[in-house]
Design a protein around this motif. Structure first.
Motif, short mmCIF file in Angstrom:
data_model
loop_
_atom_site.label_atom_id
_atom_site.label_comp_id
_atom_site.label_asym_id
_atom_site.label_seq_id
_atom_site.Cartn_x
_atom_site.Cartn_y
_atom_site.Cartn_z
N GLY A 67 0.80 -1.23 0.00
CA GLY A 67 0.00 0.00 0.00
C GLY A 67 0.82 1.26 0.00
O GLY A 67 0.29 2.36 0.20
N ASP A 68 2.14 1.15 -0.25
CA ASP A 68 3.02 2.31 -0.18
C ASP A 68 3.08 3.10 -1.49
O ASP A 68 3.68 4.18 -1.52
N ASN A 69 2.50 2.58 -2.55
CA ASN A 69 2.52 3.30 -3.83
C ASN A 69 1.84 4.65 -3.68
O ASN A 69 0.75 4.75 -3.10
N VAL A 70 2.47 5.69 -4.22
CA VAL A 70 2.00 7.07 -4.05
C VAL A 70 1.37 7.58 -5.34
O VAL A 70 1.94 7.41 -6.43
N ARG A 71 0.22 8.23 -5.19
CA ARG A 71 -0.43 8.90 -6.32
C ARG A 71 -0.63 10.38 -5.97
O ARG A 71 -0.69 10.75 -4.80
N ASP A 72 -0.75 11.20 -7.00
CA ASP A 72 -0.90 12.65 -6.84
C ASP A 72 -2.35 12.98 -7.18
O ASP A 72 -2.72 13.08 -8.35
N TRP A 73 -3.20 13.16 -6.16
CA TRP A 73 -4.64 13.23 -6.36
C TRP A 73 -5.11 14.64 -6.66
O TRP A 73 -4.63 15.61 -6.07
N ILE A 74 -6.09 14.74 -7.56
CA ILE A 74 -6.72 16.01 -7.90
C ILE A 74 -8.21 15.80 -8.05
O ILE A 74 -8.66 14.78 -8.60
N HIS A 75 -9.00 16.75 -7.54
CA HIS A 75 -10.45 16.65 -7.69
C HIS A 75 -10.81 16.86 -9.16
O HIS A 75 -10.24 17.71 -9.85
N VAL A 76 -11.78 16.11 -9.63
CA VAL A 76 -12.15 16.13 -11.05
C VAL A 76 -12.58 17.53 -11.50
O VAL A 76 -12.31 17.92 -12.65
N ASP A 77 -13.22 18.31 -10.64
CA ASP A 77 -13.61 19.67 -11.05
C ASP A 77 -12.40 20.57 -11.26
O ASP A 77 -12.40 21.42 -12.15
N ASP A 78 -11.37 20.40 -10.43
CA ASP A 78 -10.15 21.17 -10.64
C ASP A 78 -9.51 20.80 -11.98
O ASP A 78 -9.02 21.67 -12.72
N HIS A 79 -9.49 19.50 -12.29
CA HIS A 79 -8.94 19.07 -13.59
C HIS A 79 -9.72 19.73 -14.73
O HIS A 79 -9.13 20.28 -15.68
N ASN A 80 -11.04 19.69 -14.65
CA ASN A 80 -11.84 20.21 -15.76
C ASN A 80 -11.75 21.73 -15.88
O ASN A 80 -11.83 22.27 -16.99
N GLU A 81 -11.57 22.44 -14.78
CA GLU A 81 -11.32 23.88 -14.88
C GLU A 81 -9.98 24.13 -15.56
O GLU A 81 -9.82 25.11 -16.30
N ALA A 82 -9.00 23.26 -15.31
CA ALA A 82 -7.72 23.39 -16.00
C ALA A 82 -7.89 23.17 -17.50
O ALA A 82 -7.26 23.87 -18.31
N VAL A 83 -8.73 22.21 -17.88
CA VAL A 83 -9.00 21.99 -19.31
C VAL A 83 -9.58 23.26 -19.93
O VAL A 83 -9.17 23.67 -21.03
N TRP A 84 -10.49 23.90 -19.22
CA TRP A 84 -11.07 25.13 -19.74
C TRP A 84 -10.03 26.26 -19.83
O TRP A 84 -10.03 27.04 -20.79
N ALA A 85 -9.14 26.33 -18.85
CA ALA A 85 -8.08 27.33 -18.92
C ALA A 85 -7.23 27.13 -20.17
O ALA A 85 -6.84 28.10 -20.84
N ILE A 86 -6.95 25.87 -20.50
CA ILE A 86 -6.16 25.57 -21.70
C ILE A 86 -6.95 25.89 -22.96
O ILE A 86 -6.41 26.48 -23.92
N LEU A 87 -8.24 25.54 -22.98
CA LEU A 87 -9.06 25.85 -24.16
C LEU A 87 -9.14 27.35 -24.39
O LEU A 87 -9.11 27.82 -25.54
N GLU A 88 -9.25 28.11 -23.33
CA GLU A 88 -9.48 29.56 -23.47
C GLU A 88 -8.19 30.36 -23.59
O GLU A 88 -8.16 31.40 -24.26
N ARG A 89 -7.12 29.90 -22.93
CA ARG A 89 -5.91 30.73 -22.87
C ARG A 89 -4.63 29.99 -23.24
O ARG A 89 -3.55 30.60 -23.30
N GLY A 90 -4.71 28.69 -23.48
CA GLY A 90 -3.51 27.91 -23.75
C GLY A 90 -2.90 28.21 -25.11
O GLY A 90 -3.60 28.58 -26.05
N ARG A 91 -1.59 28.04 -25.20
CA ARG A 91 -0.88 28.25 -26.46
C ARG A 91 -0.99 27.00 -27.32
O ARG A 91 -0.72 25.89 -26.86
N LEU A 92 -1.39 27.17 -28.57
CA LEU A 92 -1.53 26.04 -29.47
C LEU A 92 -0.20 25.31 -29.61
O LEU A 92 0.87 25.93 -29.67
N GLY A 93 -0.29 23.98 -29.66
CA GLY A 93 0.90 23.16 -29.80
C GLY A 93 1.56 22.80 -28.49
O GLY A 93 2.51 22.00 -28.47
N GLU A 94 1.08 23.35 -27.38
CA GLU A 94 1.73 23.14 -26.09
C GLU A 94 1.09 22.00 -25.30
O GLU A 94 -0.08 21.66 -25.49
N THR A 95 1.90 21.45 -24.38
CA THR A 95 1.44 20.47 -23.40
C THR A 95 1.47 21.11 -22.02
O THR A 95 2.44 21.82 -21.69
N TYR A 96 0.44 20.86 -21.24
CA TYR A 96 0.36 21.38 -19.88
C TYR A 96 0.12 20.23 -18.92
O TYR A 96 -0.78 19.41 -19.13
#
Length: 336
Positions: A208-237
């Motif tokens: 049970g020692d394996n570590v994961r980096d948890w994020i709430h799904v709403d935070d992830h989806n707000e990040a997707v919107w930030a990329i759609l609205e302000r992200g630079r084309l061709g970039e990875t975030y």
């Protein structure tokens, strides 16, 4: 803005649809989903989106769905086979959906000159040592461990090739482990919650020692919107919320939240190629696009998630028995 949301009846996709309708009501959404076992039409209950049952590898269907889209519209590509255990047992669907499906979407986006955003995973980078400060960044070399992560790595490479070769207007995001409402009970956190709610004992691979980096799904989806609205084309975030915790720590928190003995846990034989640790550095996303997670208290986010599953037994209960039977067979194989 018109959006074609692939995999919109799955966990992250359905939450994206609901968040979009709450925060950007002028967006017009079409969901395309094959409705495999991990999708649930009930996850879209109350949504105004147009729902289409279909395969993202169906080029004719994609042309039909995108016929009225314009250059300011977008494909948001969530659809994927995503469970590591399933990919180990049977990798073929992962190649079909994650690679072939992404190829057909890229070609459709190219034919119709439509913006494309590709959602991927931090698992493409492999894993990190336990107990170190090292984190994944956008330039971390790919080193996938499972058929699932290899198929996602392949899909990422296709997107980058279409950007460079064809000038496709596209962006990519690689996110850490999501949690929250509407996640299938085969996944780690909902499986533990529903087992505890049924009075059972949580089960953990290895120590049970394996570590994961948890994020709430709403935070992830707000990040997707930030990329759609302000992200630079061709970039990875990279998208993460500094939510590192071991699987054992997550189970202990859930036991405390749900009033169970935190030491009443069963340990089973570890699965092959089990990644040790994931950790995301989201500095580029934060610095360039001004995104910040809202769910910074992991325990509070888990409490909200537990509350959702307790209130929605009718959503997950029909799948629970099948999932536990599948895991019993996996554990039997691992113990041989």
């Amino acid at each position: 803005m018109r959006l074609l949301v692939t995999g919109g009846a799955g966990f992250i996709g359905s939450n994206f649809v609901h968040l979009t309708e709450r925060t950007r009501p002028d967006a017009r959404i079409t969901v395309v989903d094959a409705f495999t076992y991990a999708a649930n039409e009930a996850s879209l209950e109350g949504a105004a989106a147009t729902i289409v049952r279909g395969d993202i590898a169906d080029a004719a269907l994609l042309d039909e769905l995108l016929a009225d889209f314009g250059p300011d519209d977008a494909i948001v590509h969530f659809a994927a086979e995503s469970h590591n255990d399933n990919s180990i047992a049977g990798p073929s669907p992962f190649i079909d959906t994650n690679i072939r499906g992404t190829f057909e979407l890229l070609e459709a986006a190219r034919r119709h000159d439509i913006r494309f955003h590709h959602i991927s995973t931090d698992e493409v980078y492999g894993d990190l040592p336990l107990g170190t400060p090292e984190r994944f960044i956008e330039a971390t070399p790919y080193h996938p461990s499972s058929p699932y992560s290899a198929s996602k790595a392949g899909a990422d490479m296709l997107v980058r090739a279409w950007i460079r070769t064809y000038g496709l207007r596209a962006t990519l995001s690689n996110c850490s482990n999501n949690y929250g409402p509407r996640q299938h009970v085969e996944k780690f956190i909902p499986r533990q919650i529903t087992t505890l709610d049924d009075g059972g004992r949580p089960r953990l691979y290895g120590t049970g020692d394996n570590v994961r980096d948890w994020i709430h799904v709403d935070d992830h989806n707000e990040a997707v919107w930030a990329i759609l609205e302000r992200g630079r084309l061709g970039e990875t975030y990279l998208v993460g919320a500094d939510g590192e915790a071991s699987n054992r720590e997550i189970v202990r928190l859930l036991c405390e939240i749900m009033g169970h003995d935190p030491d009443a846990v069963d340990f089973v034989t570890d699965r092959p190629g089990h990644d040790r640790r994931y950790a995301i550095d989201a500095g580029k996303l934060q610095a360039e696009l001004g995104w910040e997670p809202r769910y910074t208290d992991l325990r509070a986010g888990l409490e909200q998630t537990v509350d959702w599953y307790r209130k929605h037994r009718e959503w997950w209960e029909p799948s629970k028995g099948v999932v536990e039977e599948k895991y019993a067979k996996i554990e039997e194989v691992l113990e041989r």
